[in-house]
Scaffold this active site. Structure first.
Site, PDB file in Angstrom:
ATOM      1  N   GLY A  10       0.730  -1.143   0.214  1.00 38.06           N
ATOM      2  CA  GLY A  10      -0.216   0.061  -0.007  1.00 38.06           C
ATOM      3  C   GLY A  10       0.853   1.262  -0.059  1.00 38.06           C
ATOM      4  O   GLY A  10       2.132   1.291  -0.203  1.00 38.06           O
ATOM      5  N   VAL A  12       1.503   3.813   2.299  1.00 34.40           N
ATOM      6  CA  VAL A  12       2.620   3.966   3.550  1.00 34.40           C
ATOM      7  C   VAL A  12       3.483   2.510   3.629  1.00 34.40           C
ATOM      8  O   VAL A  12       4.518   2.894   3.770  1.00 34.40           O
ATOM      9  CB  VAL A  12       1.886   4.173   4.605  1.00 34.40           C
ATOM     10  CG1 VAL A  12       2.663   4.390   5.987  1.00 34.40           C
ATOM     11  CG2 VAL A  12       0.671   5.272   4.578  1.00 34.40           C
ATOM     12  N   ALA A  59      -5.475  -1.955   5.358  1.00 31.00           N
ATOM     13  CA  ALA A  59      -6.505  -1.298   5.594  1.00 31.00           C
ATOM     14  C   ALA A  59      -7.413  -1.072   4.367  1.00 31.00           C
ATOM     15  O   ALA A  59      -6.794  -1.076   3.383  1.00 31.00           O
ATOM     16  CB  ALA A  59      -6.461  -0.040   6.539  1.00 31.00           C
ATOM     17  N   THR A  61      -9.269   1.737   3.118  1.00 30.61           N
ATOM     18  CA  THR A  61      -9.022   3.177   3.287  1.00 30.61           C
ATOM     19  C   THR A  61     -10.036   4.020   2.292  1.00 30.61           C
ATOM     20  O   THR A  61     -10.024   5.079   2.778  1.00 30.61           O
ATOM     21  CB  THR A  61      -7.800   3.590   2.972  1.00 30.61           C
ATOM     22  OG1 THR A  61      -7.278   3.154   1.711  1.00 30.61           O
ATOM     23  CG2 THR A  61      -6.567   2.929   3.872  1.00 30.61           C
ATOM     24  N   THR A 104      -6.162   6.119  12.151  1.00 26.66           N
ATOM     25  CA  THR A 104      -6.613   7.268  11.556  1.00 26.66           C
ATOM     26  C   THR A 104      -7.122   8.447  12.428  1.00 26.66           C
ATOM     27  O   THR A 104      -7.723   8.183  13.521  1.00 26.66           O
ATOM     28  CB  THR A 104      -7.646   7.069  10.357  1.00 26.66           C
ATOM     29  OG1 THR A 104      -8.080   8.160   9.677  1.00 26.66           O
ATOM     30  CG2 THR A 104      -8.973   6.209  11.046  1.00 26.66           C
ATOM     31  N   TYR A 129     -16.060   4.123   8.090  1.00 28.30           N
ATOM     32  CA  TYR A 129     -14.558   3.838   8.142  1.00 28.30           C
ATOM     33  C   TYR A 129     -13.980   4.235   9.599  1.00 28.30           C
ATOM     34  O   TYR A 129     -13.062   3.398   9.973  1.00 28.30           O
ATOM     35  CB  TYR A 129     -13.985   4.677   6.992  1.00 28.30           C
ATOM     36  CG  TYR A 129     -12.378   4.889   7.037  1.00 28.30           C
ATOM     37  CD1 TYR A 129     -11.657   3.820   6.755  1.00 28.30           C
ATOM     38  CD2 TYR A 129     -11.811   6.016   7.587  1.00 28.30           C
ATOM     39  CE1 TYR A 129     -10.102   4.020   6.784  1.00 28.30           C
ATOM     40  CE2 TYR A 129     -10.514   6.033   7.410  1.00 28.30           C
ATOM     41  CZ  TYR A 129      -9.663   4.892   7.354  1.00 28.30           C
ATOM     42  OH  TYR A 129      -8.428   5.041   7.303  1.00 28.30           O
ATOM     43  N   LYS A 133     -12.015   1.527  12.314  1.00 30.07           N
ATOM     44  CA  LYS A 133     -10.832   1.988  12.674  1.00 30.07           C
ATOM     45  C   LYS A 133     -10.784   1.965  14.213  1.00 30.07           C
ATOM     46  O   LYS A 133      -9.579   1.549  15.128  1.00 30.07           O
ATOM     47  CB  LYS A 133     -10.255   2.903  11.928  1.00 30.07           C
ATOM     48  CG  LYS A 133      -9.898   2.875  10.745  1.00 30.07           C
ATOM     49  CD  LYS A 133      -8.973   1.752  10.358  1.00 30.07           C
ATOM     50  CE  LYS A 133      -7.508   2.108  10.486  1.00 30.07           C
ATOM     51  NZ  LYS A 133      -6.631   1.073   9.658  1.00 30.07           N
TER      52      LYS A 133
END
Length: 199
Positions: A10, A12, A59, A61, A104, A129, A133
């Site tokens: 991904g 990051v 995740a 996202t 997040t 979302y 998280k």
């Protein structure tokens, strides 16, 4: 240090690997190699893995698409963002691993005035979302494992062609001469992924 990474392909995770992959003994698994949603597969792998630290960059996202599953604990968003993390945290506790969970700013509602959020502020997510998280954070806390939770805000890269980010969105809109429509009643602090990786 030996590190096992989920979500290394991904935005990051891939940058972390590019910057620091040679500094550690890293085992980065794609979903085809080790499916985070397959509890038994992950349990068997972690039982025999010598990694000291697990970093979960994985995740769901897409905030808009996540909202389409609002409240659905059988849906993919909950399964990836919450349930998989619950299982991972419990396995880390059982196997003596330190878990780094990427979270997040969406766990907050944005109602705090005139100062940034900090670790002591009470979360209050406004969308599914953010809720999923936050569930993940709570599962990590409840697991009793050794952990670090890192809440990041709107990650962007200096140059990255594989996945869009806020910088790429604005750049493309400007290149195309398109009008930019954006929110005007929120303050955000996009974070360069190099800084996240270093942290």
């Amino acid at each position: 240090m030996k590190i096992l990474i989920f979500g290394g392909d991904g935005l990051v995770g891939s940058r972390f690997l590019a910057l620091y992959g040679a500094d550690f003994e890293v085992d980065s698994k794609t979903i085809d190699q080790l499916n985070l949603l397959d509890h038994h597969q992950v349990a068997n792998y972690l039982k025999n893995a010598d990694a000291e630290v697990i970093i979960n960059f994985a995740a769901f996202t897409n905030v808009g698409k996540a909202q389409e599953e609002d409240g659905d604990r059988e849906g993919m968003v909950y399964q990836v963002n919450s349930l998989a993390v619950k299982n991972l945290a419990e396995l880390c506790q059982r196997n003596g691993k330190h878990l780094v969970q990427i979270s997040t700013e969406y766990v907050f509602d944005g109602a705090k005035d005139n100062s940034p959020y900090n670790e002591e502020d009470n979360p209050n997510p406004l969308n599914w979302y953010g809720a999923t998280k936050l569930f993940a954070e709570q599962f990590v806390l409840e697991s009793g494992c050794s952990f670090t939770i890192l809440r990041i805000c709107m990650p962007y890269s200096a140059k990255y062609d594989l996945k869009g980010d806020i910088a790429r969105f604005f750049l493309n809109q400007l290149k195309n001469g398109s009008q930019i429509t954006a929110i005007t009643d929120a303050k955000v602090t996009p974070v360069l992924i190099d800084d996240i990786a270093q942290g």
